[in-house]
Design an enzyme around this catalytic site. Structure first.
Site, PDB file in Angstrom:
ATOM      1  N   TYR A   1      -6.035  -3.878  -9.625  1.00 23.13           N
ATOM      2  CA  TYR A   1      -5.212  -3.159  -8.639  1.00 23.13           C
ATOM      3  C   TYR A   1      -6.099  -2.484  -7.587  1.00 23.13           C
ATOM      4  CZ  TYR A   1      -3.165   1.193  -6.892  1.00 23.13           C
ATOM      5  OH  TYR A   1      -2.815   2.253  -6.103  1.00 23.13           O
TER       6      TYR A   1
ATOM      7  N   TYR B   1       3.668   8.357   2.833  1.00 24.76           N
ATOM      8  CA  TYR B   1       4.429   7.213   3.336  1.00 24.76           C
ATOM      9  C   TYR B   1       5.799   7.784   3.636  1.00 24.76           C
ATOM     10  CZ  TYR B   1       0.919   4.085   1.290  1.00 24.76           C
ATOM     11  OH  TYR B   1      -0.242   3.434   0.973  1.00 24.76           O
TER      12      TYR B   1
ATOM     13  N   THR C   1       0.753   7.220   6.956  1.00 29.36           N
ATOM     14  CA  THR C   1       0.291   5.828   6.895  1.00 29.36           C
ATOM     15  C   THR C   1       1.425   4.929   7.357  1.00 29.36           C
ATOM     16  OG1 THR C   1      -1.220   6.372   5.113  1.00 29.36           O
ATOM     17  CG2 THR C   1      -0.669   4.049   5.382  1.00 29.36           C
TER      18      THR C   1
ATOM     19  N   ARG D   1       0.613  -9.059  -2.978  1.00 29.40           N
ATOM     20  CA  ARG D   1      -0.663  -8.948  -3.712  1.00 29.40           C
ATOM     21  C   ARG D   1      -0.551  -9.781  -4.982  1.00 29.40           C
ATOM     22  NH1 ARG D   1      -1.500  -2.626  -2.936  1.00 29.40           N
ATOM     23  NH2 ARG D   1      -1.224  -2.568  -0.691  1.00 29.40           N
TER      24      ARG D   1
ATOM     25  N   LYS E   1      -2.411   6.856  10.345  1.00 30.71           N
ATOM     26  CA  LYS E   1      -3.357   5.933   9.682  1.00 30.71           C
ATOM     27  C   LYS E   1      -2.782   4.519   9.645  1.00 30.71           C
ATOM     28  CE  LYS E   1      -5.622   5.207   5.168  1.00 30.71           C
ATOM     29  NZ  LYS E   1      -4.898   4.149   4.482  1.00 30.71           N
TER      30      LYS E   1
ATOM     31  N   HIS F   1      -6.095  -0.952   5.929  1.00 34.55           N
ATOM     32  CA  HIS F   1      -5.694  -0.588   4.571  1.00 34.55           C
ATOM     33  C   HIS F   1      -6.607  -1.259   3.529  1.00 34.55           C
ATOM     34  CE1 HIS F   1      -1.953   1.420   2.878  1.00 34.55           C
ATOM     35  NE2 HIS F   1      -2.566   1.048   1.784  1.00 34.55           N
TER      36      HIS F   1
ATOM     37  N   ARG G   1      -5.423  -4.661   2.289  1.00 35.57           N
ATOM     38  CA  ARG G   1      -4.367  -4.718   1.265  1.00 35.57           C
ATOM     39  C   ARG G   1      -2.978  -4.919   1.836  1.00 35.57           C
ATOM     40  NH1 ARG G   1      -6.315  -2.380  -3.525  1.00 35.57           N
ATOM     41  NH2 ARG G   1      -4.399  -1.338  -4.151  1.00 35.57           N
TER      42      ARG G   1
HETATM   43  C1  FNR Z   1      -5.380   2.374  -1.020  1.00 36.01           C
HETATM   44  N1  FNR Z   1      -5.074   2.787   0.270  1.00 36.01           N
HETATM   45  C2  FNR Z   1      -4.051   3.684   0.465  1.00 36.01           C
HETATM   46  N2  FNR Z   1      -3.783   4.179   1.711  1.00 36.01           N
HETATM   47  C3  FNR Z   1      -2.821   5.102   1.903  1.00 36.01           C
HETATM   48  O1  FNR Z   1      -2.628   5.520   3.035  1.00 36.01           O
HETATM   49  N3  FNR Z   1      -2.088   5.529   0.845  1.00 36.01           N
HETATM   50  C4  FNR Z   1      -2.267   5.088  -0.422  1.00 36.01           C
HETATM   51  O2  FNR Z   1      -1.603   5.517  -1.362  1.00 36.01           O
HETATM   52  C5  FNR Z   1      -3.262   4.102  -0.633  1.00 36.01           C
HETATM   53  N4  FNR Z   1      -3.473   3.584  -1.868  1.00 36.01           N
HETATM   54  C6  FNR Z   1      -4.547   2.757  -2.086  1.00 36.01           C
HETATM   55  C7  FNR Z   1      -4.820   2.339  -3.386  1.00 36.01           C
HETATM   56  C8  FNR Z   1      -5.955   1.579  -3.626  1.00 36.01           C
HETATM   57  C9  FNR Z   1      -6.280   1.164  -5.019  1.00 36.01           C
HETATM   58  C10 FNR Z   1      -6.813   1.227  -2.564  1.00 36.01           C
HETATM   59  C11 FNR Z   1      -8.080   0.440  -2.801  1.00 36.01           C
HETATM   60  C12 FNR Z   1      -6.516   1.608  -1.269  1.00 36.01           C
HETATM   61  C13 FNR Z   1      -5.928   2.402   1.406  1.00 36.01           C
HETATM   62  C14 FNR Z   1      -7.091   3.372   1.560  1.00 36.01           C
HETATM   63  O3  FNR Z   1      -6.643   4.633   1.980  1.00 36.01           O
HETATM   64  C15 FNR Z   1      -8.110   2.873   2.586  1.00 36.01           C
HETATM   65  O4  FNR Z   1      -7.446   2.532   3.780  1.00 36.01           O
HETATM   66  C16 FNR Z   1      -8.908   1.684   2.098  1.00 36.01           C
HETATM   67  O5  FNR Z   1      -9.205   1.811   0.724  1.00 36.01           O
HETATM   68  C17 FNR Z   1     -10.195   1.574   2.871  1.00 36.01           C
HETATM   69  O6  FNR Z   1     -10.909   0.465   2.481  1.00 36.01           O
HETATM   70  P1  FNR Z   1     -12.121   0.496   1.437  1.00 36.01           P
HETATM   71  O7  FNR Z   1     -12.979   1.691   1.733  1.00 36.01           O
HETATM   72  O8  FNR Z   1     -11.512   0.555   0.080  1.00 36.01           O
HETATM   73  O9  FNR Z   1     -12.794  -0.806   1.708  1.00 36.01           O
END
Ligand code: FNR
Length: 412
Positions: free
Chosen positions: A58, A162, A188, A197, A287, A311, A314
């Site tokens: 995850y 969110y 976000t 996913r 964001k 993100h 993702r």
């Molecule tokens: C996220 N991200 C994310 N962003 C957000 O705004 N709310 C959230 O709840 C989440 N949840 C989340 C869970 C997991 C497991 C990951 C890996 C990422 C996105 C996060 O804030 C961010 O944008 C990215 O993780 C940045 O990329 P890197 O540093 O992981 O490469």
């Protein structure tokens, strides 16, 4: 704005002997478990051996073919440094200011959902360690510890939401965030619908988690996580719930029947942001911006900052890597708002490349959650220190005294 006047405590007093300036973490006692972790990438491998397969998957995974995930990293290879030599950098500082606060480094912790399932009381651990190390942490709205408890433990934490699709719920959530005392709200906006996913399906991950033999087996195969994170949480505070998606408590994390209420958000528009801007008096950050026209729109509506982000790859697979659009967006709005960036940063050099291309500040997601899973607060501190040391060393080799010297003249 950067300043040389306030170096981190461990950065003080360079001696005449070599090395002129000790690494930030030079005299720190490092826990045995963390001694072999020399870079943020090492945390990922370590977390894989600590976390059950669905939970590791995850965190590590991204949408569809994970093309954006890969591009987020390779984008940094295309930018190369053009160092300036024989600059006296003995008094260098990476301290910087954002929203009227002085931070010890130009990076922070991005919001990561359900981090308390990866690390015991993950949200608190991340927020508290960030505050102790004088960097910002953004708490995710998809979290399992009530926002009030996180704010009480680390009042400088930012909150990410969110937006609920329903306007009444939206307003109530904003009121709760305000009442909890958060000064910075991050909205976000890159999730009109949930991403595809496939990796989660393959590893048996869902939200809420569905009890199954496979899940039980995956959990049992990671006894340290089972005892130290999952069982400990259950014993001390009962079944975790989604605490912060709305003004009231949401569904439990583990349930055969609960449906996590993620009421449709695909009708949300800039009008909703406008309404929130009128209600939210604190700092407002948007964001998930990748388009220059959206950046301009956010600024026109009164956003105090934006985070250029895909993100972490993702959401929309194939979405451009933030580093590629950063210069264009900065040229248009950086003089009016704080342009921040995330996705793919793993090294101090990456932090500096993003800053050189115009970002005021950057965030990292996965590495800090891995660090919390591997070593709790000490793990997160170790991750911050590694990155801080890398920024410091690379600033010296670039010939940068302050972050204002890290501009487009030092990159190609
Ligand atoms: C996220 N991200 C994310 N962003 C957000 O705004 N709310 C959230 O709840 C989440 N949840 C989340 C869970 C997991 C497991 C990951 C890996 C990422 C996105 C996060 O804030 C961010 O944008 C990215 O993780 C940045 O990329 P890197 O540093 O992981 O490469």
């Amino acid at each position: 704005m950067t300043s040389r006047t306030e170096p981190a405590a461990s950065q003080l007093a360079p001696s005449a002997a070599m090395p002129a300036k000790p690494a930030y973490g030079a005299n720190r006692q490092i826990h045995r478990r963390l001694r072999s972790i020399l870079s943020l990438a090492d945390f990922e491998a370590a977390a894989k051996s600590v976390l059950p397969r669905p939970i590791f998957g995850y965190i590590a995974g991204a949408a569809e073919d994970e093309k954006s995930l890969a591009a987020n990293r390779t984008a940094f290879d295309a930018v190369r440094f053009r160092p300036k030599v024989l600059v006296d950098v003995s008094g260098r500082s990476q301290a910087t200011e954002l929203f009227g606060k002085r931070y010890a480094s130009p990076f922070g912790i991005a919001p990561v959902g359900i981090s308390a399932i990866a690390a015991y009381r993950g949200d608190v651990v991340l927020a508290q360690t960030a505050q102790e190390e004088r960097i910002p942490a953004i708490m995710s709205g998809t979290s399992l510890i009530p926002m009030e408890a996180v704010h009480a433990a680390a009042p400088d934490t930012w909150f990410q939401a969110y937006l609920p699709g329903d306007a009444t719920r939206r307003d109530a959530l904003i009121e709760r965030i305000d009442a909890a005392g958060f000064a910075t709200l991050v909205l976000t906006v890159d999730i009109p619908v949930w991403a595809n996913r496939e990796n989660n399906v393959r590893t048996g991950f869902s939200l809420p988690l569905r009890p199954s033999l496979r899940l039980a087996f995956d959990g049992a195969s990671r006894p340290r996580w089972l005892a130290g994170t999952f069982a400990r949480t259950l014993l001390e505070s009962g079944m975790p719930h989604f605490e912060n998606s709305f003004a009231t408590r949401g569904a439990p994390i583990l349930s055969a029947s609960a449906i996590r209420d993620t009421t449709g958000r695909d009708h949300l528009s800039w009008t909703d942001i406008e309404r929130i801007r009128q209600r939210w008096r604190g700092n407002l950050v948007i964001k998930g911006i990748l388009h220059k026209s959206d950046a301009e729109r956010a600024v026109a509506l009164g956003a105090d900052g934006i985070i250029v982000s895909n993100h972490g790859g993702r959401q929309l697979d194939g979405a451009v890597e933030p580093l590629a659009v950063l210069p264009d967006i900065c040229e248009s709005v950086a003089h009016k708002t704080a342009v921040m960036m995330d996705s793919g940063i793993r090294r101090g050099g990456d932090v500096l490349k993003a800053l050189a291309l115009g970002a005021r500040f950057v965030f990292l997601g996965r590495p800090f959650v891995y660090a919390a899973a591997v070593g709790g607060g000490e793990g997160v501190r170790h991750a911050i220190t590694l990155l801080r040391d890398e920024v410091d060393r690379n600033m010296a080799m670039l010939g940068a005294q302050t972050l204002t010297d890290v501009n487009n003249s030092v990159v190609i």
